[in-house]
Design a protein around this motif. Structure first.
Motif, short mmCIF file in Angstrom:
data_model
loop_
_atom_site.label_atom_id
_atom_site.label_comp_id
_atom_site.label_asym_id
_atom_site.label_seq_id
_atom_site.Cartn_x
_atom_site.Cartn_y
_atom_site.Cartn_z
N ALA A 72 1.55 -4.57 9.17
CA ALA A 72 2.19 -4.43 8.47
C ALA A 72 3.24 -3.43 8.78
O ALA A 72 3.17 -3.38 9.96
CB ALA A 72 1.22 -2.86 7.39
N LYS A 73 4.45 -4.09 7.52
CA LYS A 73 5.28 -3.35 8.11
C LYS A 73 5.29 -2.16 7.51
O LYS A 73 4.83 -1.33 5.96
CB LYS A 73 6.34 -4.10 7.02
N VAL A 74 6.21 -0.84 8.36
CA VAL A 74 5.91 0.13 7.82
C VAL A 74 7.15 0.85 6.56
O VAL A 74 8.01 0.76 7.62
CB VAL A 74 5.74 1.01 8.77
N LYS A 75 7.35 1.88 5.80
CA LYS A 75 8.17 1.88 5.37
C LYS A 75 8.27 3.67 4.78
O LYS A 75 6.93 4.02 4.53
CB LYS A 75 9.66 1.31 4.42
N ILE A 76 8.60 5.07 5.18
CA ILE A 76 7.71 5.85 5.07
C ILE A 76 9.46 6.83 4.04
O ILE A 76 10.79 5.95 4.44
CB ILE A 76 8.35 6.70 6.68
N ASP A 135 1.41 9.17 11.76
CA ASP A 135 1.15 8.82 12.81
C ASP A 135 -0.08 8.31 12.76
O ASP A 135 -0.67 6.56 12.69
CB ASP A 135 0.99 9.09 14.25
N TRP A 136 -1.23 8.07 11.99
CA TRP A 136 -2.13 7.80 11.61
C TRP A 136 -2.26 6.93 11.17
O TRP A 136 -3.12 5.36 11.16
CB TRP A 136 -3.50 8.57 11.44
N TYR A 137 -1.26 6.64 10.30
CA TYR A 137 -1.13 5.62 8.82
C TYR A 137 -0.48 4.80 9.24
O TYR A 137 -0.76 3.86 9.23
CB TYR A 137 -0.89 6.44 7.35
N VAL A 138 0.82 5.37 9.87
CA VAL A 138 1.55 4.55 10.10
C VAL A 138 0.79 2.90 11.68
O VAL A 138 1.24 2.25 12.06
CB VAL A 138 3.09 5.37 11.24
N ILE A 176 0.72 -1.04 0.33
CA ILE A 176 -0.01 -0.01 0.11
C ILE A 176 1.11 1.21 -0.11
O ILE A 176 2.12 1.68 0.63
CB ILE A 176 -0.82 -0.25 1.00
N ILE A 177 0.66 1.90 -1.00
CA ILE A 177 1.21 3.66 -0.85
C ILE A 177 0.54 4.73 -0.47
O ILE A 177 -0.35 4.73 -1.03
CB ILE A 177 2.09 3.07 -2.15
N VAL A 178 1.14 5.45 0.48
CA VAL A 178 0.03 6.36 0.83
C VAL A 178 0.60 7.70 -0.25
O VAL A 178 1.93 8.50 0.30
CB VAL A 178 -0.35 6.29 2.11
N ASP A 179 0.13 8.23 -1.05
CA ASP A 179 1.19 9.46 -1.87
C ASP A 179 0.48 10.63 -1.65
O ASP A 179 -0.47 10.86 -1.75
CB ASP A 179 0.77 8.75 -3.21
N ASN A 180 1.39 10.94 -0.58
CA ASN A 180 0.17 12.15 0.07
C ASN A 180 1.18 13.51 1.22
O ASN A 180 2.70 12.47 1.09
CB ASN A 180 -0.65 11.66 1.66
N THR A 181 1.25 14.15 1.07
CA THR A 181 2.27 15.18 1.88
C THR A 181 2.67 15.10 3.27
O THR A 181 3.74 15.16 3.47
CB THR A 181 2.12 16.57 1.69
#
Length: 92
Positions: free
Chosen positions: A41-45, A30-33, A17-22
């Motif tokens: 899910a693993k998280v990569k920013i 934080d909400w998404y993470v 899942i890619i969150v393409d946002n500023t």
């Protein structure tokens, strides 16, 4: 957008899942993470490559990058607005 994100987290057929946002501020990321981690899910920013160049540029070169961003962004965000936005940036 948040509902789509949560739905995607719960869909066993979705691997990435890619969150393409500023999301300049930590509180906005934080909400998404947190939702991703709650769902295992693993998280990569990731930062856009040119934004990383801007962040690492010497102070006397930062205006070059800001002017470039103002010229080529698709949302019509002007230079002064970009400057204001960046005052709120929380490093990743």
């Amino acid at each position: 957008m948040k509902k789509k994100f949560v739905d995607a987290l719960k869909d066993p057929n979705i691997d990435v899942i890619i969150v393409d946002n500023t999301n300049l501020q930590k509180m906005h990321r934080d909400w998404y993470v947190n939702k991703a981690r709650e769902n295992g899910a693993k998280v990569k920013i990731a930062l856009a490559k040119d934004f990383e160049k801007f962040l690492n540029a010497p102070e006397d070169k930062k205006m070059y990058w800001l002017e470039l961003f103002a010229k080529r962004n698709l949302h019509g965000v002007d230079l002064e607005t970009l400057k204001r936005m960046l005052t709120k940036y929380d490093p990743v």
